[in-house]
Design an enzyme around this catalytic site. Structure first.
Site, PDB file in Angstrom:
ATOM      1  N   ALA A 243       0.825  -1.210   0.000  1.00  0.00           N
ATOM      2  CA  ALA A 243       0.000   0.000   0.000  1.00  0.00           C
ATOM      3  C   ALA A 243       0.860   1.261   0.000  1.00  0.00           C
ATOM      4  CB  ALA A 243      -0.919  -0.024   1.220  1.00  0.00           C
ATOM      5  N   HIS A 244       0.202   2.381  -0.043  1.00  0.00           N
ATOM      6  CA  HIS A 244       0.912   3.663  -0.175  1.00  0.00           C
ATOM      7  C   HIS A 244       1.798   3.980   1.024  1.00  0.00           C
ATOM      8  CE1 HIS A 244      -3.079   5.891   1.143  1.00  0.00           C
ATOM      9  NE2 HIS A 244      -2.789   4.888   1.929  1.00  0.00           N
ATOM     10  N   ASN A 245       2.943   4.543   0.686  1.00  0.00           N
ATOM     11  CA  ASN A 245       3.893   5.022   1.683  1.00  0.00           C
ATOM     12  C   ASN A 245       4.512   3.927   2.550  1.00  0.00           C
ATOM     13  OD1 ASN A 245       1.658   7.457   1.394  1.00  0.00           O
ATOM     14  ND2 ASN A 245       3.791   8.099   1.285  1.00  0.00           N
TER      15      ASN A 245
END
Lengths: 345, 345, 345
Positions: A243-245
């Site tokens: 997922a993001h980051n």
């Protein structure tokens, strides 16, 4: 199906491994195989004691093994401290793909004018390379793959067929992206206004280090503001969701079906088994191993092996036990009471 | 949305099923529907007792059902011992896809010179068929799909849009590959040199038997040396990961999100529920069923149903019980001590 | 990497949010950043108390925050009751994609004659739009994407690169489909004849409401007879599997790797954590949250939070406890006996 490579001899093999051997230097070697299945033009290897029983009767042209087993080898031997590493190195010699890559841009590929191309780049049929992209030397963009605007791909990186690299993604050198993977799709970010969702534009990117591999149909989402960061030499299997980051430290390996939620940081030299799930915003230190299908909901600050869940049993046995799981707290309390009663008696 | 097929009559339907009926042979039949929703030009079916209540009031043109329910049927009946099988057979008559396939190579498709094509092959827009490929009669390669070098695809097999078949893959007859699936991506194999990873070239292939189906976005990885083997009539749902050198026996069915680690052998007529995970190097005998989201870490040598995990409960109830799981060993030991104390008392 | 958008001032930002502020209206704003990382041409935001410590020293051009923190803000402030919602709204201003979309059909795109196109439609390189499709105004079909025959896509919907929408799928307005996702692959339906499987043609479709988002490499399968139904404003992350005839109510959110089996109905405003699995034919009421990697095998009729499984612990601790799980029923029975013995004594 082991592919043949026609011009290798046993001497070439030994030279590639940096080992000496006794035997016919000119013997043609056409592939690799297990001890049991190898024929007289294939090299076999012994990397697991479970297969020691096959050594005495092997028909291989030569065997790659640890010196401790050298005496038992009936054919020319290629001794290495780490024969599995030797097998990895040899396997590269028999990969049929590099010989097939033709430098150049296929007439059906669509390459924007503003693209910067290194030497020997191969852009295959129906690939699309959008504006502002930079491809390093010898990059291969497989058939049907798309490289989004302003992305940068380092030298000797290979996108297999039907890969998607979205806009503004930075990919290192010698990276391998298997078919169907998507690098830089939007992270999953929405604000709720009490009635429904408002999308948070995902303005960050993805940065993959050198020597990264990403398996087929895996997803690495772009960051919300900062970037999703995958360190050097990180190996990611098929069907993985990052997922993001998220940050993954160098040399870590993630098996199939792993899912990592947003902003979690995984250290270096970690190994996540198949189907492992990590919650968001965690910190996992270097050197952590998590066994298959475990759920990690808290940060881990000590290297070691971690697990959750329970292995399968017969359904009839499982039904009896699983129903008791819902009574566990009650069981624990009743046991405490009973201990007290007995002690007091 | 049930697609209409304009030239079928009730007599055609009955003939296709091999059953007799009483009623208007010329009645036009334009589709299938449930007992409740069927209109007078649709055939309905009763395959689950839960819907018996809808039989008396059905508006269907005819009903496919087991003879035991024939008396209760207010409209023409199509009696079969296995009406669900009858429904499957009828459903094929209303599939709109085959009528749309145009034999021939779309002008935008890229087909290498050295390809062998059977009769009536359909290669759709932007598909890519690489050198050395063989496509059997009536193979359909959907829009944007890629067939890698030297792969062989048997007759009447369909690749939907955006499928990737990598190089050197063997696919049987009447196979269906849903969009986004990848057959023959590299297996996940690396040797560690103490500092980092060395890729093991995945030199094996994938062999899919006849009548296999693979769901959307699923991955079947190629073998390291030998092949990954999927038997005849194996049905694989969406989002499934099958690692290198796995073997799946004929007629087995794998539901969505299943993950199978490397070299595991699954027998014939097995059924794996959604999200099931199998560790690597296991042997699962014929006739095993594993319920959803179970983790199997040991080989299974007896047919039957297997399970692990626990079902969801309210989070407040779960918190109390889950924390006790970490005390289970302690609870068991304390119970044993208490039994001893009490017995001795 | 936060993308710059060159013509925005602080006044534009405030106007977009509908708030007033004190400060330099003409100050150019080039992006968004965290309090800690923002520079003098970026707007920062405070949406989580954990970052309150960074407020006093922020270098941001302005800060979006709740009025309760306004006094502590050293730079121009943009006060909102829901600053996270404000951040979402601002983020849209800095998304570089819309500026890049060129209306029109790329010369390499393949668009059937019978297609109906709205105004300002963008069909990018190597996209394929099959016969009978309708695309609303300003629809974007990304590079390599395929829209199957007779599908309908509402205005302002975006298909990123390499998306597959199969035939007969209905998609609402302002929908976003991330790369690699597949909408309308066949559901997993087969009838068994005692020896093997017969495919049930999947004759239903998929209907996505307005404002739906689907993550990369996710699958939403078409219905067997009726349609798979995804309500308005449903947000679906990457690597998700939604089986045939599932219904998802409006405003629900499904995190990565969720799997939902056939015919299950999920209510409105539900939230499923990463890796959650729902069995088939269940009904989940409105307002249910399920925590990560839980397995739900029964319908849920009361809103609330639900969980299953156990979190990871050290492998040595886990081994001791997991083995006891198989003894749980025995433990419970022994405890009951002991209670009886003690009571009787």
């Amino acid at each position: 199906m082991t592919h043949a490579s026609h011009h290798l001899t046993l001497a070439d093999i030994a030279r590639h491994l940096g080992v000496t051997f006794e035997g016919d230097a000119a013997l043609p070697i056409r592939g690799l195989a297990t001890l049991k299945e190898a024929t007289s033009d294939q090299v076999a290897f012994l990397t697991n004691r479970a297969y020691l029983k096959d050594l005495a009767t092997t028909q291989a042209a030569a065997v790659l093994l640890h010196p401790e087993h050298g005496k038992s080898c009936p054919v020319p031997k290629l001794e290495m401290e780490n024969p599995y590493l030797g097998y990895a190195k040899l396997s590269q010699l028999f990969d049929p793909l590099p010989a097939r890559d033709k430098a150049g841009i296929h007439p059906t590929a669509v390459v924007a004018d503003s693209v910067t191309l290194g030497e020997g780049v191969s852009i295959q049929a129906h690939a699309v390379v959008e504006a502002g992209v930079t491809l390093g030397d010898h990059v291969v963009v497989g058939a049907g793959s798309v490289v989004g605007a302003d992305s940068v791909i380092g030298e000797n990186t290979r996108l297999h067929a039907n890969v998607t690299v979205c806009h503004g993604v930075i990919i290192g050198k010698r990276v391998i992206l298997q078919s169907g993977c998507v690098i830089g799709g939007d992270g999953f970010g929405f604000a709720h206004d009490g009635e429904g969702w408002h999308k948070i534009a995902q303005l960050g990117g993805v940065v993959l280090g050198d020597n990264v591999e990403v398996g087929s149909c895996s997803s690495i989402d772009r960051g919300a503001l900062g970037d999703t960061l995958i360190g050097d030499d990180v190996k990611i299997d098929s069907q993985v969701q990052i997922a993001h980051n998220v940050t993954i430290g160098a040399h870590s390996a993630l098996a199939g079906c792993v899912g990592i939620a947003g902003s979690t940081k995984v250290g270096k030299h970690c190994m996540l088994g198949g189907g492992v799930g990590l919650s968001g915003h965690l910190t996992i230190c270097d050197g952590v191993q998590v066994t298959g299908m475990s759920l990690v909901t808290n940060s881990i600050h000590t290297p070691g092996v971690y697990s959750s869940g329970t292995g399968a049993m017969s359904n009839s046995q499982w039904r009896k036990n699983a129903v008791r799981f819902k009574q566990l707290d009650d069981i624990a309390k009743r046991l405490s009471r009973l201990e007290k009663t007995t002690r007091d008696a």
